[in-house]
Design a protein around this motif. Structure first.
Motif, mmCIF file in Angstrom:
data_model
loop_
_atom_site.group_PDB
_atom_site.id
_atom_site.type_symbol
_atom_site.label_atom_id
_atom_site.label_comp_id
_atom_site.label_asym_id
_atom_site.label_seq_id
_atom_site.Cartn_x
_atom_site.Cartn_y
_atom_site.Cartn_z
ATOM 1 N N THR A 139 0.842 -1.186 0.000
ATOM 2 C CA THR A 139 0.000 0.000 0.000
ATOM 3 C C THR A 139 0.881 1.241 0.000
ATOM 4 O O THR A 139 1.761 1.377 0.849
ATOM 5 N N LEU A 140 0.675 2.108 -0.981
ATOM 6 C CA LEU A 140 1.468 3.330 -1.081
ATOM 7 C C LEU A 140 0.589 4.535 -0.790
ATOM 8 O O LEU A 140 -0.585 4.563 -1.145
ATOM 9 N N SER A 141 1.182 5.531 -0.136
ATOM 10 C CA SER A 141 0.418 6.754 0.115
ATOM 11 C C SER A 141 0.728 7.753 -0.992
ATOM 12 O O SER A 141 1.875 7.937 -1.367
ATOM 13 N N THR A 142 -0.312 8.366 -1.540
ATOM 14 C CA THR A 142 -0.057 9.433 -2.512
ATOM 15 C C THR A 142 -0.563 10.724 -1.912
ATOM 16 O O THR A 142 -1.613 10.755 -1.287
ATOM 17 N N GLN A 143 0.215 11.791 -2.089
ATOM 18 C CA GLN A 143 -0.250 13.080 -1.605
ATOM 19 C C GLN A 143 -0.915 13.843 -2.747
ATOM 20 O O GLN A 143 -0.880 13.390 -3.892
ATOM 21 N N THR A 144 -1.482 15.000 -2.393
ATOM 22 C CA THR A 144 -2.313 15.668 -3.393
ATOM 23 C C THR A 144 -1.516 16.303 -4.525
ATOM 24 O O THR A 144 -2.069 16.583 -5.564
ATOM 25 N N TRP A 145 -0.211 16.577 -4.324
ATOM 26 C CA TRP A 145 0.504 17.219 -5.429
ATOM 27 C C TRP A 145 0.920 16.171 -6.455
ATOM 28 O O TRP A 145 1.107 15.003 -6.134
ATOM 29 N N VAL A 146 1.041 16.651 -7.688
ATOM 30 C CA VAL A 146 1.182 15.713 -8.781
ATOM 31 C C VAL A 146 2.535 15.012 -8.779
ATOM 32 O O VAL A 146 2.654 13.873 -9.216
ATOM 33 N N GLY A 147 3.576 15.678 -8.255
ATOM 34 C CA GLY A 147 4.882 15.045 -8.189
ATOM 35 C C GLY A 147 4.804 13.747 -7.398
ATOM 36 O O GLY A 147 5.345 12.713 -7.809
ATOM 37 N N ALA A 148 4.104 13.797 -6.275
ATOM 38 C CA ALA A 148 3.952 12.619 -5.445
ATOM 39 C C ALA A 148 3.176 11.531 -6.194
ATOM 40 O O ALA A 148 3.481 10.347 -6.093
ATOM 41 N N GLN A 149 2.198 11.955 -6.985
ATOM 42 C CA GLN A 149 1.430 10.981 -7.760
ATOM 43 C C GLN A 149 2.301 10.339 -8.827
ATOM 44 O O GLN A 149 2.120 9.165 -9.159
ATOM 45 N N ALA A 150 3.242 11.103 -9.359
ATOM 46 C CA ALA A 150 4.119 10.563 -10.397
ATOM 47 C C ALA A 150 5.000 9.466 -9.814
ATOM 48 O O ALA A 150 5.159 8.400 -10.418
ATOM 49 N N ASN A 151 5.585 9.716 -8.624
ATOM 50 C CA ASN A 151 6.387 8.676 -7.977
ATOM 51 C C ASN A 151 5.580 7.399 -7.867
ATOM 52 O O ASN A 151 6.041 6.313 -8.207
ATOM 53 N N VAL A 152 4.352 7.560 -7.323
ATOM 54 C CA VAL A 152 3.535 6.393 -7.043
ATOM 55 C C VAL A 152 3.129 5.696 -8.341
ATOM 56 O O VAL A 152 3.135 4.466 -8.418
ATOM 57 N N ALA A 153 2.841 6.479 -9.380
ATOM 58 C CA ALA A 153 2.398 5.886 -10.633
ATOM 59 C C ALA A 153 3.466 4.946 -11.185
ATOM 60 O O ALA A 153 3.171 3.816 -11.588
ATOM 61 N N VAL A 154 4.719 5.416 -11.170
ATOM 62 C CA VAL A 154 5.795 4.599 -11.725
ATOM 63 C C VAL A 154 6.093 3.400 -10.819
ATOM 64 O O VAL A 154 6.198 2.261 -11.288
ATOM 65 N N ALA A 155 6.170 3.655 -9.500
ATOM 66 C CA ALA A 155 6.448 2.562 -8.567
ATOM 67 C C ALA A 155 5.350 1.505 -8.670
ATOM 68 O O ALA A 155 5.619 0.304 -8.686
ATOM 69 N N LYS A 156 4.113 1.959 -8.794
ATOM 70 C CA LYS A 156 2.988 1.032 -8.844
ATOM 71 C C LYS A 156 3.074 0.170 -10.100
ATOM 72 O O LYS A 156 2.927 -1.053 -10.041
ATOM 73 N N TYR A 157 3.354 0.812 -11.216
ATOM 74 C CA TYR A 157 3.386 0.068 -12.468
ATOM 75 C C TYR A 157 4.477 -1.004 -12.419
ATOM 76 O O TYR A 157 4.253 -2.156 -12.799
#
Lengths: 663, 328
Positions: free
Chosen positions: B47-65
């Motif tokens: 389970t990964l936490s994503t914060q509201t800013w898009v940079g944080a979402q980018a980290n999670v998007a790549v790690a998740k994939y």
């Protein structure tokens, strides 16, 4: 206090004779006189001691220390203290297990089974049209590629609604059977409903951690009160004649409850269920801020990347779920009283119908599983995000500024801020604190009893004691301004809709959407149109509160005795005269209810306004949640409750106790 | 009536006692509760936490994939604000935060005292907070990029929210900000207006840019919005350790710029020590500001879903992520 004017006139029930009216008026005068004398004595004293215009700091209590320590204690003991290990932990486990069970069942049924099951049940209890709506709704959530989040939300909602109904019904049962418990319960329920969900998200998260259990419990707190209220109402309103008859047949207390009182109250019970479902769904998005997953989470994540299209794609299934559930339970309520013949062919009644539904659902499920996947086929989806975003851009480009004659939305917002919000805020902040208390006391006493006046004044004083006087006055100015706009628009549209069946029919779906659309979806367009600040917050509040005001106004005007209208018309009154002199006065209770609902709903959105620059209490609550600052968030939340209580008492004439201790 | 009441109260009491009895039969560990929507038993999940800013979402998007497609994990993401995310991390509701902008209090409590969270090293991106004005405006008035000249331009930055002063726009309440203290201590004729959320702030900036209107905003790098709306940083008094120390004691006394922060990863201790492939992978996860912005912009500006953006980046840059995979 511009917004209070529609109700500020002394309370005079329209059906009372003239003499009593005069007496009431003079009683109002007497009240004012008493207050004036009290003010003349107390104000110089207060002024001499604390000469400042804002709330004196001697009279505040700082809760930062104790609340901070509480939150530290919870964090340090959460993993070891018996309260958590032996009670709250199990509660949390129970929630996870039940939601998981329901979710697995929904996945097992697959998209074919769920769609068939819901459609058949809707058909059974509510008829063909609503069944068609249900079928279409589930298909749409699939087409929008939201099947799995929809199932997650549905699972959460089913468990939340069951829990809310059980809790609410138990509370309502207690309140309906015991006068004393009812009295204790009422303020508790008031608080549960007015307390902004944002304010208790934080304590809930502290105790349960983020995730489904916390989200579910927050939902129950929010959704249980209507069930409790309506259960109590139903039980208390049971026809005494029937109860008498049942008692004379020798029924015991429990028999009386089960055979007479509860069946007699079933309409209220169903209405309670209906309201609970709607409230629970409206929490779906807010609860996603603490990790509730599902559709709300999709909306919330889309908001973070400023993607209105994606937010809408997730919000549409929420709206559709709400409409299906609302229509189904409402229709079930209406059918309850109807005679069996009206409920359709024999095949569709009784146990046979239920068995048929079960068999058919199982068949469709099996067929779906044989045909392939249990989730919505990925080829059958339509991406709406891009076109929606393009449309939003187009709208903003054309409305933001430079529209000939009327000006752009940005200009309106700027004018609204500097001509309405600023003077109102500055006026309220400049108003000496004792002056504010006096005004509240006078207004609430004039339309109520000394008890309501005392509650209102104490609520106002509590805001000062908590040390948030200034932001509260700021919030109050926003609420009053938004309320004024809501009431003007709401009454106008309501009056028009009451005069035209066709307009009402056109409005109905629009109002449904406005009421159930998560506010998070329109926050971005609202900011794009009205620029960051208090104006977009007010606009969001108006959008949210308007439907209720329109509905109640229309219904109130419709229910006016046709004979009275007919006689007015036969006396040669024009349509306008009839409206002004007969219809509106007779619909006064409904209009007052509309004002009251407007207050509650506007106040609810003020918090959300914190997310678009509304500032004041709403911003404090949001900050409290975002930074884990229990003191900041909770104090601001309590201040909002106090504002709500005060506004409620100032806008709601008390019919509860018109005789006795008043004046 | 009274008999009914007694019965009802009795029933309620009985129900309460039953619940107590049921719940009394064993311990329930609050830190061991998964999400009801997790994958079926047996599947490896993170389970990964994503914060509201898009940079944080980018980290999670790549790690998740990568976790899903290279290591066969099921990945849940939870969107929460920063401080609640720390709390969730310590409780094990979330396994990792991939981008933290510095929360000394939380670090003290959870990493040093309770040891429920383990530091995971930098993610390779350096963050910087500051004040920014749009390039189209700075080109016309080059001296606006020094704080000393800001008061000259306060007039032009007035909005209906800031009243007679200039508007300095701040964003989400969860972001680290000293702007109120800065405005006061630097004697600036400005009013800090909080947009309340990053979404509102971005929308407002885009709106200003469309109109070519001047604005002054709290903002940060790395951020995809710079590609859409070029901005120039306003120079604030230089950041010094002395000033930071003074600020740590009394936040209202801060009168210097924000520091640059190498962004950090944090893991739940059990997860970090568990020796899973996922933990090893996330420890290795390290990229650059340019990499992150590439993904961010796909998400926020091109309207791709985070999953799709993550996928496209991964397909384009195997040379970068191959190094993150744990050795078999």
């Amino acid at each position: 206090m511009t917004a209070a004017t529609p109700t500020a006139s002394p309370a005079t029930a329209p059906d009372q004779p003239g003499a009593l009216q005069a007496a009431l008026r003079s009683r109002g005068l007497r009240k004012i006189l008493v207050l004036a004398v009290a003010a003349a004595v107390l104000v110089p004293l207060a002024h001499a001691k604390w000469s400042s215009g804002t709330w004196p700091s001697d009279l505040t209590v700082d809760l930062t220390g104790p609340l901070g320590r509480t939150s530290d204690w919870i964090i340090d003991n959460r993993d070891s203290h018996p309260l958590f290990v032996y009670f709250l932990g199990h509660l949390s486990n129970a929630v996870v297990i039940s939601v998981r069970a329901v979710y697995q069942l929904l996945l097992l049924l697959g998209w074919t089974g769920v769609t068939a099951g819901v459609t058949l049940v809707a058909w059974r209890v509510a008829g063909v049209r609503i069944a068609a709506t249900a079928l279409l709704s589930f298909a749409v959530s699939g087409v929008l590629d939201m099947w799995l989040p929809t199932m997650q939300t549905l699972a959460l909602m089913i468990v939340a609604v069951v829990a809310s109904v059980v809790v609410g019904a138990l509370l309502g049962l207690a309140g309906g059977l015991s006068e004393r418990l009812f009295k204790i319960l009422r303020p508790v329920l008031d608080t549960m409903q007015v307390l902004p969900a944002f304010a208790y998200l934080l304590p809930v998260v502290l105790v349960f951690g983020i995730g489904v259990p916390a989200a579910l419990l927050a939902t129950v707190v929010y959704a249980a009160p209507p069930m409790a209220r309506l259960t109590a109402l139903g039980l208390r309103g049971a026809d005494p004649g029937v109860l008498e008859a049942v008692s004379s047949l020798g029924a015991t207390g429990r028999q009386r409850l089960l055979t007479a009182r509860l069946p007699l109250a079933r309409k209220e019970l169903l209405l309670g269920l209906n309201q609970t479902i709607m409230m629970a769904l409206s929490m779906a998005v807010i609860a996603s801020m603490i990790g509730a997953a599902g559709l709300g989470d999709r909306v919330y994540q889309a908001l973070a990347s400023v993607d209105v299209g994606a937010a809408l794609a997730a919000a549409v299934p929420i709206v559709l779920l709400a409409i299906v559930m609302d229509r189904t339970t409402a229709a079930a309520g209406e059918r309850m009283g109807a005679d069996p013949v009206a409920r359709g062919p024999k095949l569709l009644r009784g146990w046979r119908a239920w068995a048929g539904i079960a068999v058919l659902t199982a068949l469709v499920t099996a067929a779906g599983r044989l045909a392939g996947s249990t989730v919505w086929p990925s080829g059958w989806t339509v991406a709406i995000a891009r076109p929606v975003n393009d449309f939003k851009e187009w709208m903003v480009d054309h409305l933001y500024s430079g529209v000939p004659v009327v000006g752009g939305t940005a200009d309106w917002a700027a004018h609204f801020t500097s001509w309405v919000l600023d003077p109102l805020r500055d006026g309220l902040t400049a108003l000496p604190w004792w002056g504010a208390l006096l005004i509240v006391a006078a207004l609430s006493w004039l339309i109520g009893t000394w008890r309501t006046a005392l509650t209102a004044t104490l609520a106002m004083a509590a805001i000062g004691v908590l040390g948030v006087w200034k932001p509260s006055m700021n919030t109050l100015s926003q609420v009053l301004a938004a309320l004024a706009v809501t009431l003007v628009l709401g009454f106008a549209v309501g009056i028009l809709a009451a005069g035209s069946k066709r307009l009402e029919a056109i409005l109905r779906p629009v109002l449904d959407v406005m009421q159930t659309m998560p506010q998070f979806v329109y926050l971005i367009p609202v900011v794009a149109l009205f620029a960051v600040g208090r104006a977009p917050a007010a606009a969001a509040a108006v959008v949210y509160a308007l439907p209720a005001v329109i509905r109640i106004t229309t219904q109130g005007l419709r229910q006016v005795d046709p004979a009275a209208m007919e006689s007015a018309r036969s006396l040669g009154a024009t349509r306008w005269q009839t409206l002004r002199q007969v219809q509106l006065p007779l619909a006064r209770p409904a209009l007052l209810l509309a004002v009251n609902q407007g207050v509650v709903l506007v106040l609810a959105v003020v918090i959300i306004g914190g997310l678009v620059g509304g500032g004041a209490l709403g911003y404090d609550v949001v900050t409290g949640l975002a930074t884990g600052d229990l003191a900041l968030g909770l104090v601001a939340g309590v201040a909002i409750v106090c504002l709500g209580l005060m506004l409620d008492r100032v806008t709601q004439p008390t019919q509860r106790r018109t005789t006795g201790k008043g004046a | 009536m009274s008999r009914t009441r007694i019965r009802v109260l009795g029933a309620a009491g009985l129900a309460g006692a039953t619940l107590l009895a049921l719940s009394g039969c064993g311990k329930a560990d609050m830190t061991k509760q998964g999400s009801p929507f997790q994958a079926q038993g047996g599947a490896k999940s993170v389970t990964l936490s994503t914060q509201t800013w898009v940079g944080a979402q980018a980290n999670v998007a790549v790690a998740k994939y990568l976790l899903e497609h290279e290591l066969d994990y099921h990945v849940d993401t939870v969107q929460v604000d920063e401080i609640p995310a720390w709390d969730a991390l310590s409780q094990g509701r979330v396994d990792a935060i991939l981008e933290d902008w510095g929360h000394p209090d939380q670090e003290q409590r959870y990493v040093k005292d309770k040891k429920t969270i383990t530091a995971g090293g930098g993610n390779g991106v350096t963050g910087h907070i500051g004040w920014w004005v749009p390039k189209y405006w700075a080109d016309k008035h080059p001296d606006v990029t020094d704080w000393k000249n800001l008061n000259k331009y306060a007039d032009q930055l007035r909005t209906s929210e800031s009243g007679s002063k200039g508007q300095l726009m701040d964003g989400s309440p969860s972001y680290v900000t000293n702007d109120k203290a800065l405005v006061k201590n630097l004697k600036l004729d400005f009013e800090v207006v909080f947009a309340g959320s990053e979404a509102a702030q971005i929308t407002q900036i885009q709106q200003f840019a469309k109109q070519k209107k001047p604005f002054l905003t709290y903002w940060y790098e790395p951020q995809w919005l710079f590609n859409q709306v070029p901005m120039v940083e306003v120079k604030l008094p230089e950041y010094t350790d002395a000033c930071a120390e003074k600020g740590a004691k009394d936040p209202s006394s801060i009168d210097c710029a924000y520091p640059t922060t190498p962004l950090q990863k944090f893991f739940n201790t059990e997860f970090a020590k568990g020796g899973s492939e996922a933990a090893a992978f996330l420890k290795n996860f390290k990229w650059t500001k340019e990499n992150q912005n590439e993904v961010s912009e796909m998400i926020a500006s091109d309207g791709l879903s985070a999953d799709e953006a993550g996928k496209r980046w991964v397909e384009k840059h195997p040379d970068i992520w191959k190094k993150w995979l744990p050795e078999k």
